[in-house]
Design an enzyme around this catalytic site. Sequence first.
Site, short mmCIF file in Angstrom:
data_model
loop_
_atom_site.label_atom_id
_atom_site.label_comp_id
_atom_site.label_asym_id
_atom_site.label_seq_id
_atom_site.Cartn_x
_atom_site.Cartn_y
_atom_site.Cartn_z
CD GLU A 97 4.62 0.99 9.44
OE1 GLU A 97 4.62 -0.08 8.84
OE2 GLU A 97 3.91 1.97 9.09
CG ASP A 98 7.11 -0.06 6.39
OD1 ASP A 98 6.81 0.85 7.19
OD2 ASP A 98 6.63 -0.14 5.25
CG ASP A 101 9.69 9.24 6.45
OD1 ASP A 101 10.86 9.66 6.52
OD2 ASP A 101 8.92 9.56 5.53
CG PHE A 150 11.78 6.81 -1.28
CD1 PHE A 150 10.81 7.34 -0.43
CD2 PHE A 150 11.43 5.74 -2.10
CE1 PHE A 150 9.53 6.82 -0.40
CE2 PHE A 150 10.14 5.22 -2.08
CZ PHE A 150 9.19 5.76 -1.22
NE ARG A 163 3.42 -2.67 -0.84
CZ ARG A 163 3.34 -1.61 -0.03
NH1 ARG A 163 4.14 -1.51 1.00
NH2 ARG A 163 2.47 -0.65 -0.26
P1 IMP Z 1 5.50 8.69 8.35
O1 IMP Z 1 4.09 8.91 8.78
O2 IMP Z 1 6.04 9.85 7.59
O3 IMP Z 1 6.42 8.26 9.47
O4 IMP Z 1 5.45 7.58 7.21
C1 IMP Z 1 5.45 6.25 7.45
C2 IMP Z 1 5.11 5.52 6.18
O5 IMP Z 1 5.63 6.18 5.01
C3 IMP Z 1 5.74 4.15 6.18
O6 IMP Z 1 4.90 3.21 6.76
C4 IMP Z 1 5.97 3.91 4.70
O7 IMP Z 1 4.82 3.31 4.14
C5 IMP Z 1 6.17 5.28 4.10
N1 IMP Z 1 7.61 5.58 3.90
C6 IMP Z 1 8.37 6.44 4.60
N2 IMP Z 1 9.64 6.45 4.15
C7 IMP Z 1 9.68 5.56 3.14
C8 IMP Z 1 10.73 5.10 2.28
O8 IMP Z 1 11.90 5.49 2.34
N3 IMP Z 1 10.36 4.16 1.36
C9 IMP Z 1 9.10 3.68 1.24
N4 IMP Z 1 8.10 4.07 2.03
C10 IMP Z 1 8.38 5.01 2.97
MG MG Z 2 4.11 2.84 1.72
#
Ligand code: IMP
Ligand code: MG
Length: 175
Positions: A97-98, A101, A150, A163
């Site tokens: 995964e990227d 967060d 972000f 992207r």
């Molecule tokens: P989580 O469920 O809050 O951990 O969110 C994960 C997803 O939120 C990631 O797979 C991203 O698609 C998006 N995301 C979280 N932080 C960022 C950021 O800084 N930039 C862009 N997308 C983000």
């Molecule tokens: Mg996203």
Amino acid sequence: MEVNVKVLISEEEVKQKICEMAKQISADYAGKELHVVCILKGGVFFMCELVKHITVPVTHDFMSVSSYGDGTVSSGRIKMLKDLDESIEGKDVLIVEDILDTGRTLHHLMELLRTRKPKSLRLCTLLDKPDRRVVEVASDYTGFTIPDLFVVGYGLDYAQNYRNLPYIGVVEMED
Ligand code: IMP
Ligand code: MG
């Protein structure tokens, strides 16, 4: 509103780090076959670069879930958009995964995948923002730990844009 993108982690640094991660993963999975589960859309750039440098046999599959809308605020909900094509039962699975967060997406996803009885299940993320964590999730392989910013590029988007940037950048919004 004008949007600027400032480089946070350069293309060279990202590539170098992914090579190191691939080396570690190859060592950890020596003698095994690895099944990579890439989380669309953001994980795909990272996955492609990562698997090129993994030396054990690798197969991969894709899954798409959404937690964010088109902005920068988490909805806190998970929606399955595309499930895996193949079963993961009995496989050594690595989720790619990227970014980690709040942890909501990956927590739900890992719980779901565990019910499908993989032989092992590990997580690999290019970026980690621990300051934002709401749900406890531990990444087994993390590229860079970053502050609460972000970021875009290398698969990460802002309203589906940026992207394709070959580096990790920070979005700066000016009125
Ligand atoms: P989580 O469920 O809050 O951990 O969110 C994960 C997803 O939120 C990631 O797979 C991203 O698609 C998006 N995301 C979280 N932080 C960022 C950021 O800084 N930039 C862009 N997308 C983000
Ligand atoms: Mg996203």
